[in-house]
Structures are given as structure tokens and as C-alpha cells.
Write a protein that holds these residues in place. Structure first.
Motif, PDB file in Angstrom:
ATOM      1  N   ASN A 114       0.806  -1.220   0.000  1.00 39.10           N
ATOM      2  CA  ASN A 114       0.000   0.000   0.000  1.00 39.10           C
ATOM      3  C   ASN A 114       0.839   1.271   0.000  1.00 39.10           C
ATOM      4  OD1 ASN A 114      -2.528  -1.177  -0.108  1.00 39.10           O
ATOM      5  ND2 ASN A 114      -2.656  -1.432   2.117  1.00 39.10           N
ATOM      6  N   ARG A 115       2.144   1.146   0.241  1.00 41.82           N
ATOM      7  CA  ARG A 115       2.961   2.361   0.243  1.00 41.82           C
ATOM      8  C   ARG A 115       3.031   3.007  -1.142  1.00 41.82           C
ATOM      9  NH1 ARG A 115       6.939  -1.693   0.444  1.00 41.82           N
ATOM     10  NH2 ARG A 115       8.597  -1.541  -1.142  1.00 41.82           N
ATOM     11  N   PHE A 116       2.651   2.268  -2.173  1.00 42.73           N
ATOM     12  CA  PHE A 116       2.660   2.832  -3.526  1.00 42.73           C
ATOM     13  C   PHE A 116       1.317   3.462  -3.909  1.00 42.73           C
ATOM     14  CE2 PHE A 116       6.080  -0.371  -3.810  1.00 42.73           C
ATOM     15  CZ  PHE A 116       7.112   0.476  -4.175  1.00 42.73           C
ATOM     16  N   ALA A 117       0.323   3.361  -3.040  1.00 40.43           N
ATOM     17  CA  ALA A 117      -0.995   3.917  -3.359  1.00 40.43           C
ATOM     18  C   ALA A 117      -0.934   5.445  -3.392  1.00 40.43           C
ATOM     19  CB  ALA A 117      -2.018   3.461  -2.332  1.00 40.43           C
ATOM     20  N   ALA A 118      -1.638   6.027  -4.345  1.00 39.10           N
ATOM     21  CA  ALA A 118      -1.677   7.490  -4.452  1.00 39.10           C
ATOM     22  C   ALA A 118      -2.565   8.077  -3.360  1.00 39.10           C
ATOM     23  CB  ALA A 118      -2.204   7.895  -5.825  1.00 39.10           C
ATOM     24  N   PRO A 119      -2.258   9.273  -2.877  1.00 35.43           N
ATOM     25  CA  PRO A 119      -3.132   9.928  -1.908  1.00 35.43           C
ATOM     26  C   PRO A 119      -4.420  10.393  -2.590  1.00 35.43           C
ATOM     27  CG  PRO A 119      -1.388  11.412  -2.560  1.00 35.43           C
ATOM     28  CD  PRO A 119      -1.065  10.084  -3.184  1.00 35.43           C
ATOM     29  N   ASP A 120      -5.412  10.693  -1.778  1.00 31.53           N
ATOM     30  CA  ASP A 120      -6.729  11.071  -2.307  1.00 31.53           C
ATOM     31  C   ASP A 120      -6.656  12.271  -3.240  1.00 31.53           C
ATOM     32  OD1 ASP A 120      -7.846   9.017  -0.878  1.00 31.53           O
ATOM     33  OD2 ASP A 120      -8.576  10.290   0.765  1.00 31.53           O
ATOM     34  N   ILE A 121      -5.706  13.184  -3.005  1.00 34.69           N
ATOM     35  CA  ILE A 121      -5.658  14.400  -3.808  1.00 34.69           C
ATOM     36  C   ILE A 121      -5.392  14.089  -5.283  1.00 34.69           C
ATOM     37  CG2 ILE A 121      -3.186  14.839  -3.412  1.00 34.69           C
ATOM     38  CD1 ILE A 121      -3.903  17.826  -3.253  1.00 34.69           C
ATOM     39  N   ILE A 122      -4.705  12.998  -5.575  1.00 35.81           N
ATOM     40  CA  ILE A 122      -4.453  12.626  -6.970  1.00 35.81           C
ATOM     41  C   ILE A 122      -5.763  12.240  -7.650  1.00 35.81           C
ATOM     42  CG2 ILE A 122      -3.292  10.974  -8.497  1.00 35.81           C
ATOM     43  CD1 ILE A 122      -1.409  13.014  -7.236  1.00 35.81           C
ATOM     44  N   GLU A 123      -6.574  11.452  -6.970  1.00 35.22           N
ATOM     45  CA  GLU A 123      -7.871  11.054  -7.546  1.00 35.22           C
ATOM     46  C   GLU A 123      -8.796  12.261  -7.661  1.00 35.22           C
ATOM     47  OE1 GLU A 123     -11.211   7.571  -6.879  1.00 35.22           O
ATOM     48  OE2 GLU A 123      -9.168   7.349  -6.123  1.00 35.22           O
ATOM     49  N   THR A 124      -8.768  13.151  -6.670  1.00 35.45           N
ATOM     50  CA  THR A 124      -9.588  14.363  -6.722  1.00 35.45           C
ATOM     51  C   THR A 124      -9.188  15.236  -7.909  1.00 35.45           C
ATOM     52  OG1 THR A 124      -9.882  14.344  -4.317  1.00 35.45           O
ATOM     53  CG2 THR A 124     -10.256  16.435  -5.458  1.00 35.45           C
ATOM     54  N   ASN A 125      -7.895  15.419  -8.106  1.00 36.69           N
ATOM     55  CA  ASN A 125      -7.428  16.215  -9.252  1.00 36.69           C
ATOM     56  C   ASN A 125      -7.881  15.601 -10.571  1.00 36.69           C
ATOM     57  OD1 ASN A 125      -6.195  18.060  -7.597  1.00 36.69           O
ATOM     58  ND2 ASN A 125      -4.099  17.452  -8.060  1.00 36.69           N
ATOM     59  N   MET A 126      -7.847  14.278 -10.655  1.00 38.86           N
ATOM     60  CA  MET A 126      -8.310  13.597 -11.866  1.00 38.86           C
ATOM     61  C   MET A 126      -9.782  13.913 -12.109  1.00 38.86           C
ATOM     62  SD  MET A 126      -6.149  11.477 -13.543  1.00 38.86           S
ATOM     63  CE  MET A 126      -7.078  10.025 -14.043  1.00 38.86           C
ATOM     64  N   ALA A 127     -10.592  13.780 -11.065  1.00 40.30           N
ATOM     65  CA  ALA A 127     -12.032  13.987 -11.192  1.00 40.30           C
ATOM     66  C   ALA A 127     -12.370  15.421 -11.552  1.00 40.30           C
ATOM     67  CB  ALA A 127     -12.726  13.597  -9.889  1.00 40.30           C
ATOM     68  N   GLU A 128     -11.537  16.360 -11.110  1.00 40.24           N
ATOM     69  CA  GLU A 128     -11.806  17.787 -11.344  1.00 40.24           C
ATOM     70  C   GLU A 128     -11.102  18.318 -12.587  1.00 40.24           C
ATOM     71  OE1 GLU A 128     -10.707  19.759  -7.752  1.00 40.24           O
ATOM     72  OE2 GLU A 128     -12.416  18.974  -6.604  1.00 40.24           O
ATOM     73  N   GLY A 129     -10.472  17.434 -13.364  1.00 38.11           N
ATOM     74  CA  GLY A 129      -9.790  17.880 -14.569  1.00 38.11           C
ATOM     75  C   GLY A 129      -8.570  18.723 -14.294  1.00 38.11           C
ATOM     76  N   ARG A 130      -7.864  18.402 -13.219  1.00 39.93           N
ATOM     77  CA  ARG A 130      -6.644  19.132 -12.850  1.00 39.93           C
ATOM     78  C   ARG A 130      -5.442  18.206 -13.048  1.00 39.93           C
ATOM     79  NH1 ARG A 130      -7.539  23.649  -9.504  1.00 39.93           N
ATOM     80  NH2 ARG A 130      -5.403  23.376  -8.770  1.00 39.93           N
ATOM     81  N   ARG A 131      -5.252  17.775 -14.272  1.00 38.58           N
ATOM     82  CA  ARG A 131      -4.175  16.812 -14.522  1.00 38.58           C
ATOM     83  C   ARG A 131      -2.819  17.474 -14.731  1.00 38.58           C
ATOM     84  NH1 ARG A 131      -7.021  13.791 -19.373  1.00 38.58           N
ATOM     85  NH2 ARG A 131      -7.488  16.001 -19.737  1.00 38.58           N
ATOM     86  N   GLY A 132      -2.793  18.779 -14.835  1.00 39.46           N
ATOM     87  CA  GLY A 132      -1.502  19.430 -14.957  1.00 39.46           C
ATOM     88  C   GLY A 132      -1.415  20.396 -16.112  1.00 39.46           C
ATOM     89  N   LEU A 133      -0.258  20.443 -16.735  1.00 39.59           N
ATOM     90  CA  LEU A 133       0.059  21.457 -17.729  1.00 39.59           C
ATOM     91  C   LEU A 133      -0.933  21.463 -18.885  1.00 39.59           C
ATOM     92  CD1 LEU A 133       2.168  23.640 -18.304  1.00 39.59           C
ATOM     93  CD2 LEU A 133       3.540  21.902 -19.483  1.00 39.59           C
ATOM     94  N   ARG A 134      -1.308  20.280 -19.364  1.00 39.41           N
ATOM     95  CA  ARG A 134      -2.187  20.259 -20.536  1.00 39.41           C
ATOM     96  C   ARG A 134      -3.613  20.694 -20.209  1.00 39.41           C
ATOM     97  NH1 ARG A 134      -1.433  14.705 -19.528  1.00 39.41           N
ATOM     98  NH2 ARG A 134      -3.338  13.496 -19.179  1.00 39.41           N
ATOM     99  N   ASP A 135      -3.999  20.653 -18.947  1.00 40.49           N
ATOM    100  CA  ASP A 135      -5.304  21.153 -18.538  1.00 40.49           C
ATOM    101  C   ASP A 135      -5.253  22.611 -18.102  1.00 40.49           C
ATOM    102  OD1 ASP A 135      -6.622  18.750 -18.992  1.00 40.49           O
ATOM    103  OD2 ASP A 135      -6.312  18.011 -16.945  1.00 40.49           O
ATOM    104  N   GLY A 136      -4.045  23.140 -17.979  1.00 39.07           N
ATOM    105  CA  GLY A 136      -3.891  24.515 -17.509  1.00 39.07           C
ATOM    106  C   GLY A 136      -3.923  24.628 -16.002  1.00 39.07           C
TER     107      GLY A 136
END
Length: 327
Positions: free
Chosen positions: A268-290
């Protein structure tokens, strides 16, 4: 030019000496105070050892191009090594006091009680502890609102970063004064909440333990793991911050990689924190999303990418690892 403030470093070990070099290099008079009571002949030997070490450090800095060799004596002259019994006089008129005694509550309590009695009423008192939370030390200082942690990374005279961690009772003006001082000597201070491991030690502990596990599991040799971290991991993160790197490639890459690594290893140490899934759901994937962990609204993306690639190229030249170009 206005006279630079005198700095006191209480505790004449590795951290105290490193800070003395950093501040003396930047033109500040420094009082490096031995926190341990000892006979005069023993202190004289310690003082001679410290001055020899500091002198050698300034010579080394000149050898690597950080200063002129002719400046070493003047920088060394800015550092006064003071004995334990002269602490009260040495603190007079000093606006910034850094504590660097052994990492035990007993040692910290004793020195902070002395500092509270003898430091100027408006002096900022900062610990350089790498392990103890500021809230656990703040009660040892009177008044507690002038206290905070300032975690320097060794070697203190070279590493730009200083992690500043105010306690719950720290006056914001005290934090601002310390940040200003650090910035004026060329450091890069960051402010973090009262949390075990601050920022770098927390990330570093995970990375170092994982490297040790790779050896333990026979995944690769120690030499190859170190080569991989220097020329892959370290190379990239010397240019891009960790969160910036997530945004650069896209948070979805980390999301899917974390899910695969968790399943493949059963850890489980490789599991992503909740904020990664939240960013995905909110369209906050990074540079290409702005937007991602950072906000890229209005950014000239092409110019930003060009600047970062240029920084990577500079790192390649620095490491003498430029790609081999064909005829």
C-alpha cells in the motif's frame, strides 16, 4: 552600506560551524558559542580546532570558485568562538540566535532556559532541530512567541534550502524577520506547518528507504541504484519540483502508475493519496489542462517548456553527460 546584524549560534558542532561559515561569508559577525561547560584548557583546544576547520572550509570554498582565496582571513575574522560561561555577554545586542545542541529534549530545555534569560528581549530564537517539532520546544522559551524552528540542511554553508517551521504561538512578525534574514544571505527559505519530518526529510526518508529495499530485494546493485538516482531521479528534480513534475507529465500518469504498482507489489505504500484522484475527477491533470498542483492560467506554455528544457541541457553540460552526437 548598513552594518550587518551579529548572529549567535549556540552549539559549536557541525550545524553551528556550518551556519557560522554561511553568515560570515555573507558579511555578518558571528558569535559561535560552546554550549558545553568545560575546563579552560579543553575549551582552548576546541577553539583552535574550530578555527582550523573554519579556515579550511573557507579555503575549500575558494578552491571551488565561491570566493577569492584572499578573502578567507577576513571571513574567518568575523567568527568569534565563545565559551559556555561567556554566553550572557555574547548574546548582548544580538537580534538572531540559532540553537544547535544535541537532539534531546533535556539538552534543548537547558539551553533555551539560558537563552530566555540572557538574550535580548526582542531577539528571535530559532532551533535548528531536524527531528523535534517546534510546538514541543516552544514552551522552553520565554516568551514563546519569539521562537520557531529553522531546519538547515548539511552542509549548511552550501545547501540553499532552510525549512522554517513556526510553532502555534510564534508571532508572524518573528517568522517574517527570520525569512528576511535568510533571503538576504542568499538562502531559499520555505515555510511549513508543525509536522514530523518537515518537507525534505519526509520525502527523503521514503526515497532512501525504497533505495535500500531495492538492494535488499536484489533488484539492482548499489552502484546502479545510485547511478539511476543521480542521472534520472536527481537530474530531473534539480530542474522540476516534484509537484511541478507531476503536472509536467500529467497527474493521470501517477494515478495509473500508483494503481499498477500497488497491485503488482501488494504494498500500500505505492498507493496514491486522495488528492491525486480528486485532481483527476476535477480535470486538474496538470500542464495540458492549464491547472494541476500549480496554476498555469495565462502561462506561455511553449516558452515555459523551452526554459525548462534549456535548464535540463545546462544540467547535462554540468554533469558532462551530453548526448553523443553522430557525424
Amino acid at each position: 552600506m548598513a552594518a550587518r546584524e551579529t548572529i549567535a549560534a549556540v552549539g559549536a558542532g557541525r550545524m553551528g560551524r556550518g551556519m557560522a561559515v554561511a553568515f560570515a561569508y555573507s558579511g555578518h559577525p558571528v558569535r559561535l558559542i560552546d554550549a558545553k561547560p568545560r575546563p579552560m584548557d579543553e575549551f582552548d583546544r576546541l577553539k583552535a580546532e574550530i578555527r582550523a576547520e573554519l579556515g579550511s572550509t573557507f579555503v575549500l570554498m575558494a578552491d571551488v570558485g565561491l570566493m577569492q582565496a584572499s578573502e578567507a582571513d577576513a571571513m574567518l575574522a568575523r567568527v568569534e568562538v565563545v565559551g559556555h560561561d561567556d554566553l550572557a555577554a555574547a548574546l548582548a545586542g544580538v537580534p538572531f540566535v540559532f540553537e544547535g545542541v544535541p537532539e534531546t529534549l533535556e539538552a534543548k530545555r537547558e539551553v533555551f532556559e539560558r537563552l530566555s534569560r540572557h538574550a535580548d528581549a526582542d531577539a528571535v530564537i530559532a532551533s535548528t532541530t531536524s527531528t523535534i517539532l517546534s510546538n514541543d520546544l516552544q514552551g522552553f522559551v520565554t516568551p514563546p512567541d519569539r521562537f520557531l524552528n529553522a531546519h538547515w540542511l548539511n552542509p549548511a554553508y552550501l545547501v540553499p534550502l532552510v525549512e522554517v517551521s513556526p510553532g502555534d504561538a510564534t508571532d508572524p512578525a518573528v517568522t517574517a524577520r527570520l525569512l528576511d534574514l535568510l533571503e538576504r544571505i542568499g538562502k531559499v527559505p520555505v515555510t511549513c506547518a508543525v509536522s514530523p519530518g518537515y518537507i525534505v526529510p519526509r520525502i527523503q526518508a521514503l526515497a532512501m528507504n525504497e533505495a535500500a529495499r531495492l538492494v535488499e530485494e536484489g533488484v539492482a546493485s548499489s552502484a546502479d541504484i545510485d547511478k539511476a538516482t543521480k542521472y534520472g531521479f536527481g537530474f530531473r528534480f534539480a530542474v522540476l519540483g516534484l509537484l511541478e513534475f507531476i503536472d509536467w507529465g500529467g497527474g493521470d500518469i501517477l494515478y495509473h502508475a500508483s494503481r499498477y504498482m500497488t497491485r503488482a507489489t501488494g504494498q500500500n505504500r505505492f498507493a496514491a493519496p486522495d488528492i491525486i484522484e480528486t485532481n483527476m475527477a476535477e480535470g486538474r491533470r496538470g500542464l495540458r489542462d492549464g491547472r494541476g498542483f500549480l496554476d498555469y492560467d495565462g502561462l506561455d506554455v511553449a516558452a515555459y517548456q523551452r526554459e525548462r528544457i534549456g535548464a535540463f541541457a545546462a544540467m547535462l553540460r554540468h554533469l558532462d553527460k551530453m548526448p553523443v552526437k553522430g557525424d
